[in-house]
Design a protein around this motif. Structure first.
Motif, short mmCIF file in Angstrom:
data_model
loop_
_atom_site.label_atom_id
_atom_site.label_comp_id
_atom_site.label_asym_id
_atom_site.label_seq_id
_atom_site.Cartn_x
_atom_site.Cartn_y
_atom_site.Cartn_z
N ASP A 86 0.81 -1.21 0.00
CA ASP A 86 0.00 0.00 0.00
C ASP A 86 0.85 1.27 0.00
OD1 ASP A 86 0.96 -0.23 2.58
OD2 ASP A 86 -0.98 -0.74 3.44
N SER A 87 2.16 1.10 -0.13
CA SER A 87 3.09 2.23 -0.25
C SER A 87 4.38 1.70 -0.83
CB SER A 87 3.34 2.88 1.11
OG SER A 87 4.07 1.98 1.94
N ALA A 126 5.58 2.45 -8.53
CA ALA A 126 5.59 3.90 -8.74
C ALA A 126 4.81 4.26 -10.00
CB ALA A 126 7.03 4.40 -8.83
N GLU A 127 4.91 3.41 -11.04
CA GLU A 127 4.15 3.64 -12.26
C GLU A 127 2.65 3.50 -12.03
OE1 GLU A 127 5.67 2.32 -16.14
OE2 GLU A 127 7.14 1.14 -15.01
N MET A 128 2.26 2.83 -10.95
CA MET A 128 0.86 2.63 -10.63
C MET A 128 0.37 3.62 -9.57
SD MET A 128 1.20 -1.49 -10.44
CE MET A 128 -0.29 -1.70 -9.49
N GLY A 129 1.17 4.64 -9.28
CA GLY A 129 0.75 5.63 -8.30
C GLY A 129 1.26 5.37 -6.91
N GLY A 130 2.14 4.37 -6.74
CA GLY A 130 2.77 4.14 -5.45
C GLY A 130 2.17 3.03 -4.61
N SER A 131 1.15 2.35 -5.13
CA SER A 131 0.54 1.27 -4.36
C SER A 131 -0.19 0.31 -5.28
CB SER A 131 -0.43 1.82 -3.31
OG SER A 131 -1.52 2.47 -3.93
N SER A 132 -0.56 -0.83 -4.73
CA SER A 132 -1.31 -1.84 -5.49
C SER A 132 -2.81 -1.54 -5.42
CB SER A 132 -1.03 -3.23 -4.93
OG SER A 132 -1.95 -4.18 -5.46
N PRO A 133 -3.54 -1.76 -6.51
CA PRO A 133 -5.00 -1.57 -6.47
C PRO A 133 -5.76 -2.82 -6.04
CG PRO A 133 -4.32 -2.00 -8.72
CD PRO A 133 -3.06 -2.02 -7.89
#
Length: 350
Positions: A18-19, A64-71
């Motif tokens: 999550d980070s 990081a390419e996904m915004g910094g966390s897993s969806p």
């Protein structure tokens, strides 16, 4: 008036960091799993630390390419909310996620479930095809944690797999069909059905995963109803030097380029978007496709909370409650041949 039973459905999934700071401990949890690294604990712990420290920088770039966390967690929560709504007629129903390698872990979820004082439990892996490395590992961990908080005596119905569940198959086929039609404008398309790979030695030791993936693929072929469909089952996400099951998805993308085939690629073992779809398929393999001369590369989205898929899960939950204790493929009987010793269902069914 008779009080309705309180039903808790536990959705099992992989989980994800999550980070960016959580990436390395997430990987360490993953590679510490004896179902993944099949070595005695001291050696497995050392290897998990080594692999996680080595892979963490690359993995952090991916997240990081996904915004910094897993969806994965928000996607699983959305699926759980949709499933809970579908099961509302059962009375007091709670659908909760339990992640294998990151929060919320089974230990905390088991405590939360115990506080709900359920009358019955349904354990539902979000892996359509059973593997000892995924569903098997999650179910085994839950059994230990449930016992620790006093849930062992609660009537529990476990779902093993649903590789040919009609709702799941209909959802996937419905997402594939318009993309095949679009790709047909550039010639006869090739459909790649991509699943997460496994080391070959795990399959040869009796894990039924690859066989079940092939069952899923055949069901999708039949649902599409297209004559002479150019379909290939392939496997992605290989790591390490061991021999993995194949063919590899990346090799099939390159072959499609050599054949000048427009490509439609559908993930068939993932039911929600995460790093292996949003990055590996959408970015890395899209670049391979372009470099290899693939005329068109279309990636089919995962089923997520699609209506047919959720209806299929709800049907599976109802069947599990009716049949239990371990439900295979939504029909209550074992579909795996005897040589697939990793299957948790008894020979001859339940």
């Amino acid at each position: 008036m008779q009080q309705s039973l309180r039903t808790v459905v536990v959705l099992f999934n992989l989980g994800g960091p999550d980070s960016l700071e959580a990436v390395q401990p997430f990987l360490r949890n993953l590679f510490s799993d004896p179902a993944i690294i099949r070595l005695p604990w001291p050696f497995r712990m050392l290897l998990a630390k080594l692999i996680s420290s080595k892979r963490a920088p690359i993995a952090r770039e991916i997240y990081a390419e996904m915004g910094g966390s897993s969806p994965i967690l928000p996607n699983t929560l959305a699926q759980g909310e949709a499933l809970q709504a579908r099961l509302s007629d059962l009375g007091d129903v709670h659908v909760v996620p339990a992640m294998r390698y990151w929060h919320p872990r089974a230990s905390q979820v088991a405590e939360d479930v115990a506080a709900l004082k359920p009358d019955r439990l349904v354990l539902l892996p979000l892996y359509p095809q059973f593997s000892t490395t995924t569903s098997g590992s999650s179910l085994q961990e839950w059994e230990k944690e449930a016992k620790a908080v006093g849930l062992a005596g609660i009537p529990t119905h476990s779902v093993c797999c649903y590789p040919e569940e009609p709702g799941f198959i209909a959802e996937v086929a419905g997402l594939i069909a318009p993309r095949l039609q679009k790709a047909s404008a550039l010639g006869k398309p090739r459909l790649l059905l991509s699943a997460h790979g496994l080391p070959e030695k795990i399959v040869t030791s009796g894990d039924p995963y690859q066989w079940q993936v092939e069952r899923t693929a055949e069901a999708i072929r039949q649902a599409l109803g297209l004559e002479d469909l150019d379909l290939v089952v392939c496997y992605q996400s290989r790591v390490g030097p061991m021999k993995w099951i194949g063919p590899a998805t990346i090799d099939e993308v390159k072959r499609a380029g050599a054949d000048k085939k427009p490509l439609v690629l559908a993930p068939v073992a993932f039911v929600s978007e995460h790093s292996e779809t949003l990055v590996e398929l959408d970015i890395e393999l899209a670049e391979v496709a372009k470099a290899s001369g693939v005329p068109l590369y279309l990636r089919v989205p995962t089923v997520d909370a699609g209506d047919a898929f959720i209806r299929g899960l709800a049907k599976t939950v109802r069947a599990a409650i009716a049949r239990g204790p371990i439900l295979n493929s939504g029909i209550g009987t074992r579909i795996c041949a005897a040589n697939w010793s990793g299957c948790p269902c008894e020979i001859g069914g339940n």
